[in-house]
Design a protein around this motif. Structure first.
Motif, PDB file in Angstrom:
ATOM      1  N   LEU A 176      -5.326   2.125   0.045  1.00 13.69           N
ATOM      2  CA  LEU A 176      -5.865   3.286   0.745  1.00 13.69           C
ATOM      3  C   LEU A 176      -5.647   4.549  -0.056  1.00 13.69           C
ATOM      4  CD1 LEU A 176      -4.688   2.721   4.420  1.00 13.69           C
ATOM      5  CD2 LEU A 176      -6.795   1.946   3.310  1.00 13.69           C
ATOM      6  N   SER A 177      -6.492   5.522   0.241  1.00  8.95           N
ATOM      7  CA  SER A 177      -6.312   6.834  -0.332  1.00  8.95           C
ATOM      8  C   SER A 177      -6.750   7.820   0.742  1.00  8.95           C
ATOM      9  CB  SER A 177      -7.111   6.852  -1.635  1.00  8.95           C
ATOM     10  OG  SER A 177      -7.687   8.052  -1.893  1.00  8.95           O
ATOM     11  N   ASN A 178      -5.784   8.596   1.209  1.00  6.57           N
ATOM     12  CA  ASN A 178      -6.005   9.516   2.321  1.00  6.57           C
ATOM     13  C   ASN A 178      -7.078  10.543   1.972  1.00  6.57           C
ATOM     14  OD1 ASN A 178      -5.739  10.986   4.648  1.00  6.57           O
ATOM     15  ND2 ASN A 178      -3.594  11.566   4.331  1.00  6.57           N
ATOM     16  N   GLN A 179      -8.066  10.705   2.852  1.00  5.77           N
ATOM     17  CA  GLN A 179      -9.183  11.630   2.594  1.00  5.77           C
ATOM     18  C   GLN A 179      -9.029  12.967   3.321  1.00  5.77           C
ATOM     19  OE1 GLN A 179     -11.374  10.854   0.206  1.00  5.77           O
ATOM     20  NE2 GLN A 179      -9.977   9.110   0.017  1.00  5.77           N
ATOM     21  N   LEU A 180      -7.825  13.182   3.881  1.00  4.73           N
ATOM     22  CA  LEU A 180      -7.563  14.404   4.663  1.00  4.73           C
ATOM     23  C   LEU A 180      -7.853  15.673   3.863  1.00  4.73           C
ATOM     24  CD1 LEU A 180      -6.463  15.232   7.452  1.00  4.73           C
ATOM     25  CD2 LEU A 180      -4.168  15.222   6.454  1.00  4.73           C
ATOM     26  N   ARG A 181      -7.576  15.659   2.569  1.00  2.00           N
ATOM     27  CA  ARG A 181      -7.774  16.851   1.726  1.00  2.00           C
ATOM     28  C   ARG A 181      -9.037  16.754   0.882  1.00  2.00           C
ATOM     29  NH1 ARG A 181      -2.705  15.089   1.790  1.00  2.00           N
ATOM     30  NH2 ARG A 181      -1.274  16.361   2.995  1.00  2.00           N
ATOM     31  N   PHE A 190      -6.516  -0.215  10.176  1.00  2.00           N
ATOM     32  CA  PHE A 190      -6.858  -0.858   8.899  1.00  2.00           C
ATOM     33  C   PHE A 190      -6.519  -2.347   8.970  1.00  2.00           C
ATOM     34  CE2 PHE A 190      -6.720   3.589   7.842  1.00  2.00           C
ATOM     35  CZ  PHE A 190      -7.802   3.721   6.988  1.00  2.00           C
ATOM     36  N   ASP A 194       0.822  -1.202   0.000  1.00  2.00           N
ATOM     37  CA  ASP A 194       0.000   0.000   0.000  1.00  2.00           C
ATOM     38  C   ASP A 194       0.865   1.266   0.000  1.00  2.00           C
ATOM     39  OD1 ASP A 194      -2.799   1.129   0.341  1.00  2.00           O
ATOM     40  OD2 ASP A 194      -1.775   2.037   2.052  1.00  2.00           O
ATOM     41  N   ARG A 195       1.935   1.248   0.799  1.00  2.00           N
ATOM     42  CA  ARG A 195       2.863   2.395   0.821  1.00  2.00           C
ATOM     43  C   ARG A 195       3.479   2.627  -0.555  1.00  2.00           C
ATOM     44  NH1 ARG A 195       2.648   5.968   5.007  1.00  2.00           N
ATOM     45  NH2 ARG A 195       3.972   7.022   3.488  1.00  2.00           N
ATOM     46  N   TRP A 244     -13.521   7.900  11.561  1.00  2.00           N
ATOM     47  CA  TRP A 244     -12.648   7.435  10.495  1.00  2.00           C
ATOM     48  C   TRP A 244     -11.759   6.320  11.036  1.00  2.00           C
ATOM     49  CZ3 TRP A 244     -13.618   8.944   5.726  1.00  2.00           C
ATOM     50  CH2 TRP A 244     -14.215  10.189   5.509  1.00  2.00           C
ATOM     51  N   THR A 245     -11.467   5.339  10.229  1.00  2.00           N
ATOM     52  CA  THR A 245     -10.512   4.300  10.579  1.00  2.00           C
ATOM     53  C   THR A 245      -9.130   4.950  10.613  1.00  2.00           C
ATOM     54  OG1 THR A 245     -11.926   2.711   9.452  1.00  2.00           O
ATOM     55  CG2 THR A 245      -9.659   2.028   9.900  1.00  2.00           C
ATOM     56  N   TRP A 294     -13.585   1.988   5.978  1.00  2.00           N
ATOM     57  CA  TRP A 294     -12.778   3.194   6.204  1.00  2.00           C
ATOM     58  C   TRP A 294     -13.399   4.099   7.257  1.00  2.00           C
ATOM     59  CZ3 TRP A 294     -10.511   5.369   0.927  1.00  2.00           C
ATOM     60  CH2 TRP A 294      -9.689   4.373   0.358  1.00  2.00           C
ATOM     61  N   ILE A 301       1.140   4.206  -3.058  1.00  2.00           N
ATOM     62  CA  ILE A 301       1.049   5.666  -2.915  1.00  2.00           C
ATOM     63  C   ILE A 301       2.257   6.330  -3.593  1.00  2.00           C
ATOM     64  CG2 ILE A 301       1.091   7.568  -1.238  1.00  2.00           C
ATOM     65  CD1 ILE A 301      -0.512   5.622   0.669  1.00  2.00           C
ATOM     66  N   TYR A 304      -5.149   5.527  10.454  1.00  2.00           N
ATOM     67  CA  TYR A 304      -3.999   5.018   9.722  1.00  2.00           C
ATOM     68  C   TYR A 304      -2.793   4.936  10.650  1.00  2.00           C
ATOM     69  CZ  TYR A 304      -0.399   4.538   6.185  1.00  2.00           C
ATOM     70  OH  TYR A 304       0.663   4.081   5.442  1.00  2.00           O
TER      71      TYR A 304
HETATM   72  N1  UYC Z   1      -6.561   7.760   6.603  1.00  2.66           N
HETATM   73  O1  UYC Z   1      -8.327   8.270   8.005  1.00  2.66           O
HETATM   74  N2  UYC Z   1      -4.143  10.803   7.684  1.00  2.66           N
HETATM   75  C1  UYC Z   1      -2.576   8.853   5.980  1.00  2.66           C
HETATM   76  C2  UYC Z   1      -6.434   7.063   5.436  1.00  2.66           C
HETATM   77  C3  UYC Z   1      -8.412  10.918   6.676  1.00  2.66           C
HETATM   78  C4  UYC Z   1      -4.505  11.804   8.458  1.00  2.66           C
HETATM   79  C5  UYC Z   1      -1.865   8.055   5.053  1.00  2.66           C
HETATM   80  C6  UYC Z   1      -7.724   6.557   5.056  1.00  2.66           C
HETATM   81  C7  UYC Z   1      -9.330  11.461   7.732  1.00  2.66           C
HETATM   82  C8  UYC Z   1      -3.323  12.518   8.882  1.00  2.66           C
HETATM   83  C9  UYC Z   1      -2.803   7.219   4.485  1.00  2.66           C
HETATM   84  C10 UYC Z   1      -8.591   6.980   6.017  1.00  2.66           C
HETATM   85  C11 UYC Z   1      -8.347  12.003   8.678  1.00  2.66           C
HETATM   86  C12 UYC Z   1      -2.240  11.875   8.292  1.00  2.66           C
HETATM   87  C13 UYC Z   1      -4.045   7.513   5.064  1.00  2.66           C
HETATM   88  C14 UYC Z   1      -7.848   7.739   6.996  1.00  2.66           C
HETATM   89  C15 UYC Z   1      -7.035  11.762   8.184  1.00  2.66           C
HETATM   90  C16 UYC Z   1      -2.784  10.804   7.540  1.00  2.66           C
HETATM   91  C17 UYC Z   1      -0.369   8.106   4.792  1.00  2.66           C
HETATM   92  C18 UYC Z   1     -10.067   6.744   6.110  1.00  2.66           C
HETATM   93  C19 UYC Z   1      -8.632  12.656   9.905  1.00  2.66           C
HETATM   94  C20 UYC Z   1      -0.770  12.220   8.444  1.00  2.66           C
HETATM   95  C21 UYC Z   1      -0.059   8.666   3.443  1.00  2.66           C
HETATM   96  C22 UYC Z   1     -10.786   7.595   5.137  1.00  2.66           C
HETATM   97  C23 UYC Z   1      -9.987  12.783  10.474  1.00  2.66           C
HETATM   98  C24 UYC Z   1      -0.160  12.708   7.131  1.00  2.66           C
HETATM   99  C25 UYC Z   1      -0.392  10.117   3.394  1.00  2.66           C
HETATM  100  C26 UYC Z   1      -0.553  14.100   6.743  1.00  2.66           C
HETATM  101  C27 UYC Z   1      -2.011   9.889   6.778  1.00  2.66           C
HETATM  102  C28 UYC Z   1      -5.250   6.864   4.737  1.00  2.66           C
HETATM  103  C29 UYC Z   1      -5.842  12.152   8.839  1.00  2.66           C
HETATM  104  C30 UYC Z   1      -2.573   6.185   3.413  1.00  2.66           C
HETATM  105  C31 UYC Z   1      -8.036   5.714   3.851  1.00  2.66           C
HETATM  106  C32 UYC Z   1     -10.265  12.451   7.116  1.00  2.66           C
HETATM  107  C33 UYC Z   1      -3.296  13.708   9.802  1.00  2.66           C
HETATM  108  N3  UYC Z   1      -3.889   8.491   5.988  1.00  2.66           N
HETATM  109  N4  UYC Z   1      -7.134  11.127   6.998  1.00  2.66           N
HETATM  110  O2  UYC Z   1      -1.263  10.474   2.579  1.00  2.66           O
HETATM  111  O3  UYC Z   1      -0.881  14.324   5.542  1.00  2.66           O
HETATM  112  O4  UYC Z   1       0.193  10.880   4.158  1.00  2.66           O
HETATM  113  O5  UYC Z   1      -0.521  14.993   7.608  1.00  2.66           O
HETATM  114  O6  UYC Z   1      -8.789  10.381   5.665  1.00  2.66           O
END
Ligand code: UYC
Length: 230
Positions: free
Chosen positions: A208-213, A195, A108-109, A188-189, A182, A112, A191
């Motif tokens: 996975l696909s981060n939904q933060l944005r 998972f 998964d890493r 939210w599940t 998820w 990405i 990370y």
């Molecule tokens: N994370 O919660 N995620 C990260 C998911 C959200 C958050 C990476 C998936 C919700 C922060 C992966 C879900 C949320 C970081 C994923 C999930 C959130 C981070 C590593 C369910 C807060 C630290 C790759 C939808 C409520 C990095 C990457 C940062 C990382 C995946 C928080 C693969 C599927 C809305 C704070 N989460 N992510 O993208 O960017 O960094 O600050 O989806």
């Protein structure tokens, strides 16, 4: 009584997918003779697109310490059973190897990372994607990544699986998240620990696909022409 290996050959070729899967795990327990049958099986099916049953057989040989298995894979399938096509000169062999070992978390890493590579050097530096970059990503490369996931997950994981579920729910995100594990209720599940990094996960759980944005990047990925050109 000892298992008669020859009696496994016919159902391995002609049985239902469930029967084939069961016979592959039986053959995996039968030492070199079992491995021979699996090699024969993969060779016979070489000219057809790999399915997840081929993936199972390949994984047994890939994880085996037997020198014949190693030599066989090196001469016939040095890059695995999914063609690693890329229009951008990207090497998908590291992803192939992790998926063959069923190391879904490391795979998964890498997925990405490869998605960023596919989007170009600015995305590699940024470490996340813009939806416009996803829209412009090569369909060939996306299909390669997706096929690797499908073939090595019993057809359970991959973008096309996520797309199918998403469409079946009328593109309703709130229904989609719990379906793929998820989100539970309002949570939210998290990370990475919450998972499920094996095949006991719900269909479509990975990659996975981060939904933060926001959902826009994921929406573009699931709407990409790659999935209707298959
Ligand atoms: N994370 O919660 N995620 C990260 C998911 C959200 C958050 C990476 C998936 C919700 C922060 C992966 C879900 C949320 C970081 C994923 C999930 C959130 C981070 C590593 C369910 C807060 C630290 C790759 C939808 C409520 C990095 C990457 C940062 C990382 C995946 C928080 C693969 C599927 C809305 C704070 N989460 N992510 O993208 O960017 O960094 O600050 O989806």
């Amino acid at each position: 009584p000892p298992t008669d290996i020859d009696s496994l050959r016919q159902p391995l070729i002609a049985g239902s997918i469930q029967v084939q899967q069961q016979i592959i795990s039986q053959l995996a327990q039968l030492g070199n003779e079992g491995l021979e049958v699996l090699m024969e099986f993969l060779l016979k099916r070489r000219d057809n697109p790999a399915t997840w049953v081929d993936g199972k057989a390949y994984q047994v040989l890939y994880k085996s310490d037997a020198p014949q298995a190693k030599e066989f894979l090196l001469s016939w399938f040095p890059e695995g059973i999914v063609p690693l096509k890329s229009e951008c000169g990207i090497n998908y062999n590291p992803l192939q190897q992790l998926l063959a070992l069923q190391d879904f978390q490391a795979a998964d890493r890498i997925t990405i990372e490869k998605m960023c590579e596919l989007s170009g050097p600015t995305a590699v530096q940024r470490k996340w994607l813009y939806f416009t970059e996803v829209e412009n990503s090569s369909a060939v490369d996306l299909q390669t990544i997706n096929n690797l996931w499908l073939v090595h997950s019993e057809g359970k994981f991959g973008f096309s699986v996520q797309r199918e579920i998403w469409l079946s729910l009328g593109k309703n995100w709130e229904n989609f998240w719990p379906k793929i594990g998820w989100k539970q209720g309002n949570n939210w599940t998290r990370y990475p620990h919450e998972f499920t990094w094996d095949l006991s996960a719900p269909r479509g759980h990975l990659p996975l696909s981060n939904q933060l944005r926001g959902v826009r990047v994921f929406a573009s990925l699931l709407s990409h022409p790659a999935w209707t050109q298959l």
